[in-house]
Write a protein that holds these residues in place. Structure first.
Motif, PDB file in Angstrom:
ATOM      1  N   ALA A   1      72.898  96.168  21.724  1.00 12.44           N
ATOM      2  CA  ALA A   1      72.110  96.451  22.982  1.00 12.44           C
ATOM      3  C   ALA A   1      70.775  95.775  23.308  1.00 12.44           C
ATOM      4  O   ALA A   1      70.469  95.501  24.341  1.00 12.44           O
ATOM      5  CB  ALA A   1      71.938  97.882  23.405  1.00 12.44           C
ATOM      6  N   LEU A   2      70.072  95.197  22.045  1.00 11.47           N
ATOM      7  CA  LEU A   2      69.140  94.672  22.136  1.00 11.47           C
ATOM      8  C   LEU A   2      69.106  93.369  22.780  1.00 11.47           C
ATOM      9  O   LEU A   2      67.992  92.619  22.988  1.00 11.47           O
ATOM     10  CB  LEU A   2      68.509  94.453  20.686  1.00 11.47           C
ATOM     11  N   LEU A   3      70.401  92.718  22.751  1.00 13.54           N
ATOM     12  CA  LEU A   3      70.682  91.682  23.633  1.00 13.54           C
ATOM     13  C   LEU A   3      70.289  91.709  25.239  1.00 13.54           C
ATOM     14  O   LEU A   3      70.257  90.449  25.589  1.00 13.54           O
ATOM     15  CB  LEU A   3      72.012  91.229  23.248  1.00 13.54           C
ATOM     16  N   ASP A   4      70.192  92.886  25.526  1.00 12.36           N
ATOM     17  CA  ASP A   4      69.860  92.949  27.023  1.00 12.36           C
ATOM     18  C   ASP A   4      68.266  93.320  27.056  1.00 12.36           C
ATOM     19  O   ASP A   4      67.748  94.463  26.441  1.00 12.36           O
ATOM     20  CB  ASP A   4      70.726  94.242  27.502  1.00 12.36           C
ATOM     21  N   LYS A   5      67.661  92.538  27.475  1.00 13.64           N
ATOM     22  CA  LYS A   5      66.242  92.593  27.595  1.00 13.64           C
ATOM     23  C   LYS A   5      65.663  93.834  28.352  1.00 13.64           C
ATOM     24  O   LYS A   5      64.564  94.196  28.151  1.00 13.64           O
ATOM     25  CB  LYS A   5      65.634  91.161  28.073  1.00 13.64           C
ATOM     26  N   ARG A   6      66.361  94.392  29.096  1.00 11.36           N
ATOM     27  CA  ARG A   6      65.880  95.714  29.655  1.00 11.36           C
ATOM     28  C   ARG A   6      65.703  96.734  28.688  1.00 11.36           C
ATOM     29  O   ARG A   6      65.184  97.842  28.761  1.00 11.36           O
ATOM     30  CB  ARG A   6      67.137  95.910  30.966  1.00 11.36           C
ATOM     31  N   ILE A   7      66.466  96.610  27.637  1.00 11.64           N
ATOM     32  CA  ILE A   7      66.504  97.589  26.438  1.00 11.64           C
ATOM     33  C   ILE A   7      65.449  97.527  25.508  1.00 11.64           C
ATOM     34  O   ILE A   7      65.249  96.462  25.064  1.00 11.64           O
ATOM     35  CB  ILE A   7      67.825  97.644  25.499  1.00 11.64           C
ATOM     36  N   THR A   8      64.400  98.512  25.721  1.00 11.95           N
ATOM     37  CA  THR A   8      63.110  98.296  25.021  1.00 11.95           C
ATOM     38  C   THR A   8      63.008  99.104  23.500  1.00 11.95           C
ATOM     39  O   THR A   8      62.190  98.961  22.752  1.00 11.95           O
ATOM     40  CB  THR A   8      61.963  98.748  25.724  1.00 11.95           C
ATOM     41  N   ALA A   9      64.151  99.852  23.307  1.00 12.75           N
ATOM     42  CA  ALA A   9      63.935 100.707  22.135  1.00 12.75           C
ATOM     43  C   ALA A   9      65.498 101.065  21.702  1.00 12.75           C
ATOM     44  O   ALA A   9      66.153 101.610  22.439  1.00 12.75           O
ATOM     45  CB  ALA A   9      63.014 102.123  22.217  1.00 12.75           C
ATOM     46  N   VAL A  10      65.625 100.741  20.365  1.00 14.28           N
ATOM     47  CA  VAL A  10      66.983 101.449  19.708  1.00 14.28           C
ATOM     48  C   VAL A  10      66.620 101.816  18.619  1.00 14.28           C
ATOM     49  O   VAL A  10      65.825 101.359  17.512  1.00 14.28           O
ATOM     50  CB  VAL A  10      67.687  99.968  19.588  1.00 14.28           C
ATOM     51  N   VAL A  11      67.374 103.055  18.053  1.00 16.82           N
ATOM     52  CA  VAL A  11      67.604 103.592  16.730  1.00 16.82           C
ATOM     53  C   VAL A  11      68.918 103.301  16.348  1.00 16.82           C
ATOM     54  O   VAL A  11      69.811 103.863  17.178  1.00 16.82           O
ATOM     55  CB  VAL A  11      66.922 105.157  16.960  1.00 16.82           C
ATOM     56  N   GLY A  12      69.317 102.950  15.232  1.00 20.02           N
ATOM     57  CA  GLY A  12      70.639 103.193  14.797  1.00 20.02           C
ATOM     58  C   GLY A  12      70.648 103.828  13.264  1.00 20.02           C
ATOM     59  O   GLY A  12      69.806 103.564  12.564  1.00 20.02           O
ATOM     60  N   PHE A  13      71.607 104.764  13.225  1.00 18.85           N
ATOM     61  CA  PHE A  13      71.632 105.282  11.919  1.00 18.85           C
ATOM     62  C   PHE A  13      72.912 104.875  11.385  1.00 18.85           C
ATOM     63  O   PHE A  13      74.107 104.856  11.885  1.00 18.85           O
ATOM     64  CB  PHE A  13      71.982 106.979  12.332  1.00 18.85           C
ATOM     65  N   PHE A  14      72.579 104.391   9.963  1.00 20.84           N
ATOM     66  CA  PHE A  14      73.727 103.748   9.199  1.00 20.84           C
ATOM     67  C   PHE A  14      74.744 102.969  10.141  1.00 20.84           C
ATOM     68  O   PHE A  14      76.014 103.115  10.056  1.00 20.84           O
ATOM     69  CB  PHE A  14      74.601 104.850   8.450  1.00 20.84           C
ATOM     70  N   ALA A  15      74.170 101.899  10.801  1.00 25.71           N
ATOM     71  CA  ALA A  15      75.037 101.037  11.316  1.00 25.71           C
ATOM     72  C   ALA A  15      75.944 100.154  10.651  1.00 25.71           C
ATOM     73  O   ALA A  15      75.333  99.132   9.847  1.00 25.71           O
ATOM     74  CB  ALA A  15      74.041 100.180  12.435  1.00 25.71           C
ATOM     75  N   THR A  16      77.142 100.155  10.701  1.00 28.81           N
ATOM     76  CA  THR A  16      77.971  99.592  10.024  1.00 28.81           C
ATOM     77  C   THR A  16      78.315  98.004  10.599  1.00 28.81           C
ATOM     78  O   THR A  16      78.153  97.794  11.642  1.00 28.81           O
ATOM     79  CB  THR A  16      79.471 100.340   9.870  1.00 28.81           C
TER      80      THR A  16
ATOM     81  N   LEU B   1      59.387 104.929  25.955  1.00 31.01           N
ATOM     82  CA  LEU B   1      60.308 105.099  27.304  1.00 31.01           C
ATOM     83  C   LEU B   1      59.439 106.020  28.130  1.00 31.01           C
ATOM     84  O   LEU B   1      59.853 106.067  29.399  1.00 31.01           O
ATOM     85  CB  LEU B   1      61.670 105.552  27.078  1.00 31.01           C
ATOM     86  N   THR B   2      58.495 106.676  27.610  1.00 25.48           N
ATOM     87  CA  THR B   2      57.885 107.702  28.685  1.00 25.48           C
ATOM     88  C   THR B   2      56.423 107.493  28.704  1.00 25.48           C
ATOM     89  O   THR B   2      55.786 108.122  29.837  1.00 25.48           O
ATOM     90  CB  THR B   2      58.018 109.087  28.122  1.00 25.48           C
ATOM     91  N   ILE B   3      55.695 106.712  28.156  1.00 25.91           N
ATOM     92  CA  ILE B   3      54.188 106.402  28.264  1.00 25.91           C
ATOM     93  C   ILE B   3      54.302 104.934  28.614  1.00 25.91           C
ATOM     94  O   ILE B   3      54.507 104.256  28.091  1.00 25.91           O
ATOM     95  CB  ILE B   3      53.730 106.680  26.867  1.00 25.91           C
ATOM     96  N   ASP B   4      53.303 104.878  29.665  1.00 25.04           N
ATOM     97  CA  ASP B   4      52.901 103.611  30.257  1.00 25.04           C
ATOM     98  C   ASP B   4      51.599 103.175  29.816  1.00 25.04           C
ATOM     99  O   ASP B   4      50.703 103.511  30.429  1.00 25.04           O
ATOM    100  CB  ASP B   4      53.140 103.721  31.810  1.00 25.04           C
ATOM    101  N   LEU B   5      51.447 102.512  28.661  1.00 23.17           N
ATOM    102  CA  LEU B   5      50.009 102.250  28.328  1.00 23.17           C
ATOM    103  C   LEU B   5      49.673 100.728  28.703  1.00 23.17           C
ATOM    104  O   LEU B   5      48.950 100.243  28.272  1.00 23.17           O
ATOM    105  CB  LEU B   5      50.219 102.263  26.882  1.00 23.17           C
ATOM    106  N   GLY B   6      50.626 100.128  29.855  1.00 24.60           N
ATOM    107  CA  GLY B   6      50.264  98.875  30.238  1.00 24.60           C
ATOM    108  C   GLY B   6      50.997  97.725  29.373  1.00 24.60           C
ATOM    109  O   GLY B   6      51.431  97.943  28.292  1.00 24.60           O
ATOM    110  N   ASP B   7      50.513  96.361  29.697  1.00 25.94           N
ATOM    111  CA  ASP B   7      51.288  95.405  28.821  1.00 25.94           C
ATOM    112  C   ASP B   7      50.646  95.332  27.551  1.00 25.94           C
ATOM    113  O   ASP B   7      49.802  95.812  27.163  1.00 25.94           O
ATOM    114  CB  ASP B   7      50.756  94.013  29.438  1.00 25.94           C
ATOM    115  N   VAL B   8      51.324  94.762  26.486  1.00 27.31           N
ATOM    116  CA  VAL B   8      51.364  94.703  25.277  1.00 27.31           C
ATOM    117  C   VAL B   8      50.099  93.572  25.057  1.00 27.31           C
ATOM    118  O   VAL B   8      50.292  92.564  25.522  1.00 27.31           O
ATOM    119  CB  VAL B   8      52.539  94.374  24.294  1.00 27.31           C
ATOM    120  N   GLU B   9      49.000  93.893  24.285  1.00 30.39           N
ATOM    121  CA  GLU B   9      48.059  92.719  24.218  1.00 30.39           C
ATOM    122  C   GLU B   9      48.420  92.465  22.556  1.00 30.39           C
ATOM    123  O   GLU B   9      48.234  93.251  21.705  1.00 30.39           O
ATOM    124  CB  GLU B   9      46.579  93.251  24.480  1.00 30.39           C
ATOM    125  N   ARG B  10      48.552  90.978  22.655  1.00 33.45           N
ATOM    126  CA  ARG B  10      48.898  90.395  21.449  1.00 33.45           C
ATOM    127  C   ARG B  10      47.492  89.735  20.877  1.00 33.45           C
ATOM    128  O   ARG B  10      47.308  88.832  21.530  1.00 33.45           O
ATOM    129  CB  ARG B  10      50.015  89.694  21.448  1.00 33.45           C
TER     130      ARG B  10
END
Length: 146
Positions: free
Chosen positions: A11-26, A128-137
C-alpha cells in the motif's frame, strides 16, 4: 497480518498512504506473492518510498518459520539502504501469527500483542490524527555521546 501484512506493505506504493503497520508480513523476502511467484514489492517500496510523508512499522517473531532470519535481514537491510523511515521489531521467541487468539496452536501471546498494538496506535495517532504541519528536514551531524 501474514499476507495482509505484505499487502499493507505494498500500500506504500500509493503516496496517499502515510502509515503502515505489518505483522509477520509473508513473502516480502521471497518475492512469492501473486501470479508468477516473482513480485517486486521490496524493491518498489524501497525505491518509491517517500521518507518525508510515509512511515512503516514491521513486526516479526524470531521463531517465525514463514519469514526466516535471512529473510528478515534482507528486508531490514534493503529498507535501510534506501532510506526508508521504518521501525523493525523482532519479538524474542515469538512464532508466526503470535497475535492470534487462544485457538492459534499455542502461539498467542497477549502481553506482546498488547505491546505491538501500542506501537500501531502511536503511529496511527501521530500520522493520521495530529496535524503538526509539514515535516522539517534538517541535515545535522549526530553527536556520538553516552
Amino acid at each position: 497480518m501474514c499476507l495482509g501484512g505484505h499487502l499493507a506493505f505494498r500500500a506504500l506504493l500509493d503516496k496517499r498512504i502515510t502509515a503502515v503497520v505489518g505483522f509477520f508480513a509473508t513473502d516480502i523476502h521471497s518475492k512469492s506473492l501473486g501470479a508468477g511467484v516473482n513480485d517486486d514489492s521490496l524493491e518498489r517500496v524501497s525505491k518509491e518510498f517517500d521518507s518525508y510523508t510515509q512511515e512503516l512499522v514491521l513486526f516479526f517473531g524470531t521463531l517465525d518459520s514463514h519469514v526466516p532470519p535471512e529473510g528478515r535481514d534482507l528486508i531490514r537491510k534493503t529498507l535501510r539502504d534506501h532510506g526508508v523511515k521504518f521501525t523493525f521489531m523482532e519479538i524474542a521467541d515469538a512464532q508466526h501469527a503470535y497475535v492470534r487468539d487462544e485457538f492459534s496452536k499455542g502461539r498467542y501471546d497477549s502481553a506482546i500483542t498488547s505491546s505491538c498494538l501500542g506501537f500501531l496506535f502511536e503511529l496511527f495517532h501521530r500520522k493520521l490524527t495530529i496535524d503538526l504541519g509539514d515535516v522539517e528536514r534538517k541535515t545535522e551531524k549526530i553527536e556520538h555521546v553516552c
